[in-house]
Motif scaffolding. Structure first.
Motif, PDB file in Angstrom:
ATOM      1  N   LYS A  48       0.811  -1.222   0.000  1.00  0.00           N
ATOM      2  CA  LYS A  48       0.000   0.000   0.000  1.00  0.00           C
ATOM      3  C   LYS A  48       0.845   1.274   0.000  1.00  0.00           C
ATOM      4  O   LYS A  48       0.378   2.323  -0.413  1.00  0.00           O
ATOM      5  CB  LYS A  48      -0.972  -0.004   1.181  1.00  0.00           C
ATOM      6  CG  LYS A  48      -0.328  -0.137   2.535  1.00  0.00           C
ATOM      7  CD  LYS A  48      -1.352  -0.509   3.600  1.00  0.00           C
ATOM      8  CE  LYS A  48      -0.670  -0.806   4.920  1.00  0.00           C
ATOM      9  NZ  LYS A  48      -1.494  -1.608   5.818  1.00  0.00           N
TER      10      LYS A  48
ATOM     11  N   ARG B 189      -9.495  -0.775  13.661  1.00  0.00           N
ATOM     12  CA  ARG B 189      -9.078  -2.173  13.850  1.00  0.00           C
ATOM     13  C   ARG B 189      -9.729  -2.690  15.129  1.00  0.00           C
ATOM     14  O   ARG B 189      -9.481  -2.174  16.219  1.00  0.00           O
ATOM     15  CB  ARG B 189      -7.555  -2.274  13.925  1.00  0.00           C
ATOM     16  CG  ARG B 189      -7.068  -3.683  14.297  1.00  0.00           C
ATOM     17  CD  ARG B 189      -5.628  -3.921  13.888  1.00  0.00           C
ATOM     18  NE  ARG B 189      -5.531  -4.090  12.428  1.00  0.00           N
ATOM     19  CZ  ARG B 189      -4.404  -4.343  11.791  1.00  0.00           C
ATOM     20  NH1 ARG B 189      -3.272  -4.450  12.453  1.00  0.00           N
ATOM     21  NH2 ARG B 189      -4.410  -4.472  10.474  1.00  0.00           N
TER      22      ARG B 189
ATOM     23  N   TYR C 183      -7.172   3.403  13.131  1.00  0.00           N
ATOM     24  CA  TYR C 183      -6.152   2.700  12.373  1.00  0.00           C
ATOM     25  C   TYR C 183      -4.949   3.544  11.964  1.00  0.00           C
ATOM     26  O   TYR C 183      -3.812   3.112  12.058  1.00  0.00           O
ATOM     27  CB  TYR C 183      -6.794   2.077  11.126  1.00  0.00           C
ATOM     28  CG  TYR C 183      -5.928   1.050  10.473  1.00  0.00           C
ATOM     29  CD1 TYR C 183      -5.729  -0.187  11.071  1.00  0.00           C
ATOM     30  CD2 TYR C 183      -5.283   1.318   9.282  1.00  0.00           C
ATOM     31  CE1 TYR C 183      -4.920  -1.131  10.487  1.00  0.00           C
ATOM     32  CE2 TYR C 183      -4.465   0.374   8.691  1.00  0.00           C
ATOM     33  CZ  TYR C 183      -4.292  -0.848   9.299  1.00  0.00           C
ATOM     34  OH  TYR C 183      -3.484  -1.778   8.725  1.00  0.00           O
TER      35      TYR C 183
ATOM     36  N   ASP D  96     -10.626  -5.296  10.321  1.00  0.00           N
ATOM     37  CA  ASP D  96     -10.458  -3.877   9.951  1.00  0.00           C
ATOM     38  C   ASP D  96     -11.703  -3.424   9.213  1.00  0.00           C
ATOM     39  O   ASP D  96     -12.099  -4.044   8.217  1.00  0.00           O
ATOM     40  CB  ASP D  96      -9.227  -3.703   9.042  1.00  0.00           C
ATOM     41  CG  ASP D  96      -7.929  -3.993   9.771  1.00  0.00           C
ATOM     42  OD1 ASP D  96      -7.929  -4.014  11.019  1.00  0.00           O
ATOM     43  OD2 ASP D  96      -6.903  -4.197   9.097  1.00  0.00           O
TER      44      ASP D  96
ATOM     45  N   GLU E 120     -10.431  -6.252   5.888  1.00  0.00           N
ATOM     46  CA  GLU E 120      -9.786  -7.567   5.988  1.00  0.00           C
ATOM     47  C   GLU E 120      -9.840  -8.063   7.426  1.00  0.00           C
ATOM     48  O   GLU E 120     -10.073  -7.289   8.355  1.00  0.00           O
ATOM     49  CB  GLU E 120      -8.332  -7.504   5.507  1.00  0.00           C
ATOM     50  CG  GLU E 120      -7.454  -6.575   6.323  1.00  0.00           C
ATOM     51  CD  GLU E 120      -5.978  -6.594   5.933  1.00  0.00           C
ATOM     52  OE1 GLU E 120      -5.559  -7.506   5.210  1.00  0.00           O
ATOM     53  OE2 GLU E 120      -5.243  -5.692   6.373  1.00  0.00           O
TER      54      GLU E 120
END
Ligand SMILES: Nc1ncnc2c1ncn2[C@@H]1O[C@H](COP(=O)(O)OP(=O)(O)O)[C@@H](O)[C@H]1O
Ligand SMILES: [Mg+2]
Length: 290
Positions: free
Chosen positions: A144, A207, A221, A252, A265
């Motif tokens: 990312k 999260r 997060y 998440d 995810e």
């Protein structure tokens, strides 16, 4: 209960520096400590326990095959990691998570990379995205921080760009590459900012840690974006969490531009990081209180 941390390779019997804070939290809350030699993938320092006891690993990510070995080594010493190898993989590999979260997460296809044809097969199947924007990763992680070159593709019909992005991703992941490629529809999220280094959009994302399928704690997060929001209504996600076959995992979630939360995810709770600004003690205190 005990926690198993990665050992500092330079100073045996001390914790890997990256986990110093968490180690202190574990001690503060009265947990016993064991060390795992991550470099040698070895548990040789650990003596056999008198009777079977459940333990939790907090350390670096590892491949399912390595986890299985660690799990079995520890079992022979009367320590049972909180997740068995199948439970570990359920939240570690996105494709294994899909059976629990498919309805709540962006449309996803995946392909094991075995030979030259694998990528062509995947490109063929990616036609179902019909021009939508995409996000590319391997079975576990994205690149990312190379958002524009190895992660995000604006138009799925741009086969040249998609192919380049997949190749860049594989090259960057190197030995950490996990088996295959995952392609997901990119959903516009409610943006907070752009990452100062990588240009990656930072969205309102949380999260959630779950222990024995109950919510333990919620972390903001990203370190950079300013969260001026209330924590989301997480009740719906607590219900979904009850169906996930893992005893310790993270979920998440992110807010899309319509204000709805989606799942980005899942992760195994033993190898998911606590966001840098997050209070590390939250997890340890909450587990102690269960
Ligand atoms: N399908 C998607 N649509 C929009 N944004 C996404 C999507 N998937 C991931 N993202 C964004 O990209 C970030 C990295 O993706 P993620 O799948 O979590 O990769 P990693 O496993 O490397 O953390 C997420 O935190 C989220 O902000
Ligand atoms: Mg992630």
């Amino acid at each position: 209960m005990k926690f198993l941390f990665c050992e500092n390779i330079l100073k045996p019997n001390t914790v890997d520096e990256a986990f110093i804070e968490e180690y202190a939290c574990a001690i503060k809350n009265g947990f016993g400590i064991l060390f795992y030699n991550f470099e040698k993938k070895s548990t040789t320092h650990i003596k056999k326990n008198d009777k079977m006891e459940t333990i939790i690993y907090r350390g670096w990510m590892m491949k399912p095959i390595e986890y299985r070995k660690m799990y079995n080594d520890l079992l022979s010493k009367n320590y049972r990691l909180i997740n068995n190898p199948t439970e570990f993989q359920n939240c570690h590999y996105l494709l294994d998570s899909l059976k629990f979260i498919e309805k709540y997460t962006p449309k996803t296809i995946y392909q094991k990379i075995e030979n030259k044809n694998s990528i062509n097969e995947l490109l063929e199947r990616a036609k179902i995205f019909d021009g939508k924007a995409l996000m590319v990763k391997d079975y576990v992680k994205s690149e990312k921080h190379y958002w524009d070159t190895a992660c995000y593709v604006e138009n799925s019909k741009d086969t040249k760009k998609l192919t380049e992005t997949i190749h860049n991703l594989i090259e960057l992941r190197e030995n950490d590459f996990n088996k295959g490629i995952v392609i997901r529809e990119f959903i516009e999220l409610k943006n907070l900012a752009k990452h100062s280094k990588s240009n990656m959009p930072l969205s309102e994302e949380y999260r959630l840690f779950f222990y024995k399928n109950e919510l333990l704690c919620v972390f903001d997060y990203w370190e950079e974006g300013e969260y001026q929001f209330e924590h989301p209504h997480i009740k719906a996600f607590e219900q979904i969490a009850k169906t996930i076959e893992s005893n310790f995992f993270t979920m998440d979630i992110a807010k899309d531009t319509n204000g709805n939360f989606i799942i980005i995810e899942l992760g195994d709770g033993q190898v998911s990081g606590i966001p840098e600004k997050g209070d590390k003690n939250l997890i340890y205190r909450a587990i102690k209180e269960r």
